[in-house]
Design an enzyme around this catalytic site. Structure first.
Site, PDB file in Angstrom:
ATOM      1  N   LYS A  98      10.252  -9.070 -10.902  1.00 44.41           N
ATOM      2  CA  LYS A  98      10.401  -8.222  -9.951  1.00 44.41           C
ATOM      3  C   LYS A  98      11.850  -7.577  -9.784  1.00 44.41           C
ATOM      4  O   LYS A  98      12.599  -8.092  -9.351  1.00 44.41           O
ATOM      5  CB  LYS A  98       9.894  -8.936  -8.190  1.00 44.41           C
ATOM      6  CG  LYS A  98      10.014  -7.720  -7.443  1.00 44.41           C
ATOM      7  CD  LYS A  98      10.127  -8.718  -5.903  1.00 44.41           C
ATOM      8  CE  LYS A  98      10.442  -7.598  -4.979  1.00 44.41           C
ATOM      9  NZ  LYS A  98      10.924  -8.183  -3.787  1.00 44.41           N
ATOM     10  N   ALA A 185       8.133  -5.600   1.142  1.00 45.32           N
ATOM     11  CA  ALA A 185       9.067  -5.781   2.685  1.00 45.32           C
ATOM     12  C   ALA A 185       8.401  -5.247   3.532  1.00 45.32           C
ATOM     13  O   ALA A 185       7.954  -3.686   3.719  1.00 45.32           O
ATOM     14  CB  ALA A 185      10.574  -5.136   2.143  1.00 45.32           C
TER      15      ALA A 185
END
Length: 256
Positions: A98, A185
């Site tokens: 990531k 997020a």
């Protein structure tokens, strides 16, 4: 019939990806990971003790059960991000990463210019790159063109719990790229995860929404169910939104 989440040719039953930070202790983290049903878990490389002679976060993650996704959290330049990924691979963690290149310490928004440079470099180095980016369809397309295996647009600032602030941009991204779109997020509760999946996203990644809850294990289970429900609703197809009512029991065909 649904199909599994596929990233770079590898399939996963769960569409929920979870982080490993911010838990009160390792036992709670382990129980939350199990309750989430996730198969991919992220680990912040710069916050992990890679000296296996001492207790480490990695000691509490079963590599037979989970696919490790090292991330470059706290990297503010493309050079730092690339170096961190190389370190993770050398330590035997994973070549699927990531990628984060943070542009601002206060908002933690990504530096998309640096992100794109780092993505191109890592793809050339043989990494499977999943970049954390903003909700910009143009940048999503550039990251796909750079060879990224997925794009991970933010729903809202990291750790904010605000949910998806701009669903229309997410929908455009879904129309723009062919690689998996994983919302990353800003997810604060189960309804946020369900909305992401109802939009048609391929998955949701979260950390604070679970780890920061009063009951992380209970929230992990709720997120698991929300992702599943949202996916099923997307596949089933919602009714169109209308300004006025439409009777569930029409008067046509009534007997009196």
């Amino acid at each position: 019939m649904d199909t599994p989440l596929t990233i770079a040719g590898k399939t996963f039953r769960s569409r929920l990806l979870v982080g490993t930070g911010k838990y009160p202790d390792y036992p709670t983290m382990v129980k939350a990971l199990e309750a989430s049903g996730a198969e991919i878990v992220t680990v912040a490389v710069r916050r992990v003790n890679l000296d296996r002679g001492k207790e480490s976060l990695l000691d509490h993650i079963d590599p037979k059960k989970y696919t490790l996704l090292p991330n470059t959290a706290a990297c503010y330049t493309e050079e730092d991000a690339v170096r961190t990924c190389l370190l993770a691979r050398d330590a035997g963690m994973s070549s699927m990463v990531k990628l984060e290149v943070i542009g601002d310490e206060k908002t933690l928004f990504p530096d998309t210019e640096g992100l794109l440079i780092a993505a191109r470099t890592l793809v050339k180095e043989g990494f499977i790159v999943l970049p954390y980016t903003n909700d910009d369809p143009i940048m999503a397309r550039k990251l796909e063109d750079a060879g990224c295996a997925a794009v991970m647009p933010l729903a809202a600032p990291i750790g904010s719990g605000l949910g998806i602030r701009n669903p229309y941009n997410i929908r455009i991204i879904l129309e723009t790229v062919k690689v998996p779109v994983i919302v990353d997020a800003g997810v604060g509760t189960a309804s946020d995860a369900a909305v992401a999946m109802e939009l048609g996203c391929d998955g949701v990644l979260m950390n604070t929404g679970i780890a920061g809850a009063k009951d992380p294990v209970g929230m992990a289970e709720a997120m698991r169910e929300a992702v599943s429900a949202g996916r099923k609703a997307h596949l089933a197809g919602r009714i169109p939104r209308k300004l006025y009512a439409t009777a569930s029991s029409p008067v046509d065909g009534t007997f009196f």
